[in-house]
Design a protein around this motif. Structure first.
Motif, PDB file in Angstrom:
ATOM      1  N   UNK A  88       0.882  -1.165   0.000  1.00 34.92           N
ATOM      2  CA  UNK A  88       0.000   0.000   0.000  1.00 34.92           C
ATOM      3  C   UNK A  88       0.923   1.219   0.000  1.00 34.92           C
ATOM      4  N   UNK A  89       0.825   2.064  -1.017  1.00 37.55           N
ATOM      5  CA  UNK A  89       1.735   3.221  -1.039  1.00 37.55           C
ATOM      6  C   UNK A  89       1.005   4.535  -0.736  1.00 37.55           C
ATOM      7  N   UNK A  90      -0.328   4.513  -0.797  1.00 38.59           N
ATOM      8  CA  UNK A  90      -1.054   5.752  -0.492  1.00 38.59           C
ATOM      9  C   UNK A  90      -2.433   5.432   0.052  1.00 38.59           C
ATOM     10  N   UNK A  91      -2.803   6.162   1.090  1.00 42.10           N
ATOM     11  CA  UNK A  91      -4.186   6.122   1.591  1.00 42.10           C
ATOM     12  C   UNK A  91      -4.601   7.561   1.829  1.00 42.10           C
ATOM     13  N   UNK A  92      -5.765   7.961   1.347  1.00 43.52           N
ATOM     14  CA  UNK A  92      -6.174   9.340   1.580  1.00 43.52           C
ATOM     15  C   UNK A  92      -7.674   9.499   1.609  1.00 43.52           C
ATOM     16  N   UNK A  93      -8.098  10.641   2.160  1.00 45.79           N
ATOM     17  CA  UNK A  93      -9.518  10.975   2.180  1.00 45.79           C
ATOM     18  C   UNK A  93      -9.903  11.615   0.859  1.00 45.79           C
ATOM     19  N   UNK A  94     -11.167  11.517   0.483  1.00 44.53           N
ATOM     20  CA  UNK A  94     -11.684  12.231  -0.683  1.00 44.53           C
ATOM     21  C   UNK A  94     -11.256  11.618  -2.005  1.00 44.53           C
ATOM     22  N   UNK A  95     -11.166  12.494  -3.029  1.00 46.82           N
ATOM     23  CA  UNK A  95     -10.868  12.033  -4.392  1.00 46.82           C
ATOM     24  C   UNK A  95      -9.416  11.575  -4.502  1.00 46.82           C
ATOM     25  N   UNK A  96      -9.112  10.637  -5.410  1.00 47.90           N
ATOM     26  CA  UNK A  96      -7.723  10.187  -5.558  1.00 47.90           C
ATOM     27  C   UNK A  96      -6.867  11.240  -6.252  1.00 47.90           C
ATOM     28  N   UNK A  97      -5.601  11.386  -5.865  1.00 47.77           N
ATOM     29  CA  UNK A  97      -4.712  12.308  -6.572  1.00 47.77           C
ATOM     30  C   UNK A  97      -4.597  11.916  -8.046  1.00 47.77           C
ATOM     31  N   UNK A  98      -4.477  12.919  -8.896  1.00 43.45           N
ATOM     32  CA  UNK A  98      -4.435  12.723 -10.349  1.00 43.45           C
ATOM     33  C   UNK A  98      -3.348  11.717 -10.765  1.00 43.45           C
ATOM     34  N   UNK A  99      -2.170  11.813 -10.107  1.00 42.56           N
ATOM     35  CA  UNK A  99      -1.049  10.948 -10.531  1.00 42.56           C
ATOM     36  C   UNK A  99      -1.392   9.459 -10.353  1.00 42.56           C
ATOM     37  N   UNK A 100      -2.185   9.141  -9.330  1.00 42.83           N
ATOM     38  CA  UNK A 100      -2.545   7.735  -9.138  1.00 42.83           C
ATOM     39  C   UNK A 100      -3.621   7.303 -10.144  1.00 42.83           C
ATOM     40  N   UNK A 101      -4.527   8.229 -10.472  1.00 40.79           N
ATOM     41  CA  UNK A 101      -5.518   7.912 -11.509  1.00 40.79           C
ATOM     42  C   UNK A 101      -4.825   7.622 -12.832  1.00 40.79           C
ATOM     43  N   UNK A 102      -3.783   8.409 -13.096  1.00 38.50           N
ATOM     44  CA  UNK A 102      -3.037   8.266 -14.360  1.00 38.50           C
ATOM     45  C   UNK A 102      -2.240   6.960 -14.401  1.00 38.50           C
ATOM     46  N   UNK A 103      -1.564   6.646 -13.276  1.00 37.23           N
ATOM     47  CA  UNK A 103      -0.609   5.533 -13.336  1.00 37.23           C
ATOM     48  C   UNK A 103      -1.228   4.166 -13.029  1.00 37.23           C
ATOM     49  N   UNK A 104      -2.454   4.150 -12.511  1.00 38.55           N
ATOM     50  CA  UNK A 104      -3.049   2.853 -12.139  1.00 38.55           C
ATOM     51  C   UNK A 104      -3.310   1.998 -13.382  1.00 38.55           C
ATOM     52  N   UNK A 105      -2.949   0.733 -13.276  1.00 33.30           N
ATOM     53  CA  UNK A 105      -3.252  -0.203 -14.374  1.00 33.30           C
ATOM     54  C   UNK A 105      -4.660  -0.772 -14.193  1.00 33.30           C
ATOM     55  N   UNK A 106      -5.107  -0.763 -12.942  1.00 24.84           N
ATOM     56  CA  UNK A 106      -6.448  -1.265 -12.647  1.00 24.84           C
ATOM     57  C   UNK A 106      -7.113  -0.276 -11.695  1.00 24.84           C
ATOM     58  N   UNK A 107      -8.320   0.180 -12.062  1.00 26.80           N
ATOM     59  CA  UNK A 107      -9.036   1.137 -11.215  1.00 26.80           C
ATOM     60  C   UNK A 107     -10.343   0.485 -10.755  1.00 26.80           C
ATOM     61  N   UNK A 108     -10.551   0.456  -9.446  1.00 24.66           N
ATOM     62  CA  UNK A 108     -11.792  -0.118  -8.905  1.00 24.66           C
ATOM     63  C   UNK A 108     -12.585   1.003  -8.242  1.00 24.66           C
ATOM     64  N   UNK A 109     -13.752   1.327  -8.820  1.00 26.16           N
ATOM     65  CA  UNK A 109     -14.630   2.318  -8.197  1.00 26.16           C
ATOM     66  C   UNK A 109     -15.489   1.573  -7.172  1.00 26.16           C
TER      67      UNK A 109
END
Ligand SMILES: [Zn+2]
Length: 441
Positions: free
Chosen positions: A31-52
């Protein structure tokens, strides 16, 4: 694969506690990041798999601290019997006749499939021919502490009991460092089935390999009387006199303890595993868990083997653990839900020295996703309450272990369930035949 889970309710089991809407980013096996609210843009960009995961609950995977997974192939073979009769007349003869590495492989595959479907991401196991369990766990993608069985009479894979320690040593040599998922260890069956010499040698061996020694202790009152008669001491005091209790020894059951033994457990740092459903089913007695927790003694939760439970659902086990002690003590404040949840997450993680059991940056990516929109979970006021008193294993949707998705929307990713079923049915036929020939009726 880099995985982003967002728009989720996060139960961290950390100081942050409960994040109502947050995101978690997994890179490699961490686990490299945990945060409240919306995900940071860089993680949205770099994720190979996104689970809403809107309105879904994300939490650390559960840890089952005691199992004999391959006994899933003996589940329901004999029930409603006292422990000694169940063991000596049914389980031991069936094991001697049937258990080999293939049996253990397919039994562990079956149990692992069940565990993953109910949110267990790590388990501790003790059995014979444990090479089969290692192979199965690697194929399943499940994390495990796998302990080779040691007992002072002929056992599957160890026909000559004089070889039991040598076989355990071979097991440790073979598998130590083999996989990020596997910790090989040693399981001495009990103080009444292993001699003092065997127990001391097993402890020396696990010390040399810096791993864990497991042992069933003080499971029944019969055992306590037996050990007192033979050694003049109660079981935990006896093991202490042999010098085998320390923070790398895990005692299973500990149902019949004296105050002196509780002090020994506290002073030596030994870990305790509570298996309430197996203890109830075999009417063996129950570990005085509230008393141990009040002394800050780590107590983890286990199912015990599928033949004495008879399921591996840790949510059900938590529910039972939380309720049975309230009933015995006539006190609804003992074993609150949050404490019980820790017995299946943070406490066993600490016991097995695993960097997991909580959602925190830098910990291993072992997480589960549940859907709390089912009628028995809706509305959700207190996640701890729901997880212990209302959730079933079947509410688990997705399981990620070591950063890899192993179950997605309840569909296993890493293994073929039809192949498991085929092999299990074949072995079940052999069980039926052997039971007819060898087992008492
Ligand atoms: Zn057991």
């Amino acid at each position: 694969m880099d995985i982003l889970v967002y728009d989720a309710m996060l139960l961290t089991l950390n100081d942050e506690g409960w994040i109502e809407k947050g995101c978690i980013f997994l890179k490699d096996n961490q686990i490299v990041y945990i945060g409240k609210g919306e995900p940071p843009e860089k993680y949205l960009q770099s994720a190979k798999k996104v689970i809403k995961a809107t309105d879904k609950l994300v939490m650390p995977g559960l840890i089952n601290a005691h199992n004999h997974a391959a006994m899933s192939l003996l589940r329901g073979l004999a029930d409603d019997l006292p422990l000694d009769k169940w063991l000596h007349e049914y389980i031991f003869p069936a094991e001697r006749a049937l258990v080999n590495e293939e049996f253990v492989y397919w039994g562990t595959m079956l149990a692992g499939w069940e565990m993953l479907l109910s949110g267990t991401t790590c388990f501790a196991d003790g059995y014979f021919c444990e090479d089969g369990a290692v192979r199965a766990c690697m194929d399943l993608g499940i994390r495990a502490v796998l302990a080779q069985g040691v007992i002072d009479f002929p056992a599957p894979g160890v026909p000559d009991p004089k070889e039991n320690i040598a076989q355990a040593k071979l097991f440790l040599q073979k598998w130590q460092g083999c996989s990020e998922l596997i910790i090989p260890a040693v399981f001495t069956h009990a103080p009444y089935t292993c001699s003092a010499e065997t127990l001391k040698q097993a402890k020396e061996l696990t010390k040399a390999y810096e791993t864990f020694l497991f042992i069933h202790v003080a499971e029944t009152n019969w055992e306590v009387e037996q050990i007192k008669k033979e050694h003049g001491l109660t079981p935990v005091a006896y093991l202490h006199s042999l010098g085998i209790l320390d923070e790398n020894t895990i005692i299973i059951h500990a149902n019949w303890l004296t105050e002196e033994e509780i002090k020994i457990i506290k002073d030596t740092g030994v870990g305790v595993v509570h298996n309430p459903e197996s203890n109830l089913k075999l009417a063996s007695g129950l570990c005085p868990v509230p008393r141990l927790l009040s002394q800050d003694i780590p107590v983890a939760l286990g199912t015990d083997g599928p033949a004495s439970n008879n399921n591996l659902d840790m949510f059900q086990e938590m529910d039972t653990a939380a309720k049975i002690h309230k009933g015995i003590q006539l006190d609804p404040t003992v074993m609150p839900a949050k404490s019980v949840l820790k017995m299946a997450t943070t406490i066993p993680a600490q016991m097995f020295k695993l960097n997991t059991g909580r959602l925190k940056e830098g910990t291993l990516a072992d997480i589960i996703i549940l859907d709390p929109k089912q009628p028995h979970l809706f509305p959700l006021y207190d996640p701890y309450s729901h997880l212990v008193y209302a959730v079933h294993g079947a509410d688990v949707e997705t399981v990620i272990i070591n950063g890899k998705i192993v179950l997605e929307e309840r569909r296993p990713i890493s293994f073929d369930t039809e192949i498991i079923k085929r092999h299990v049915l074949k072995i079940a036929e052999q069980v039926k035949q052997k039971v007819k020939q060898k087992m008492p009726v």
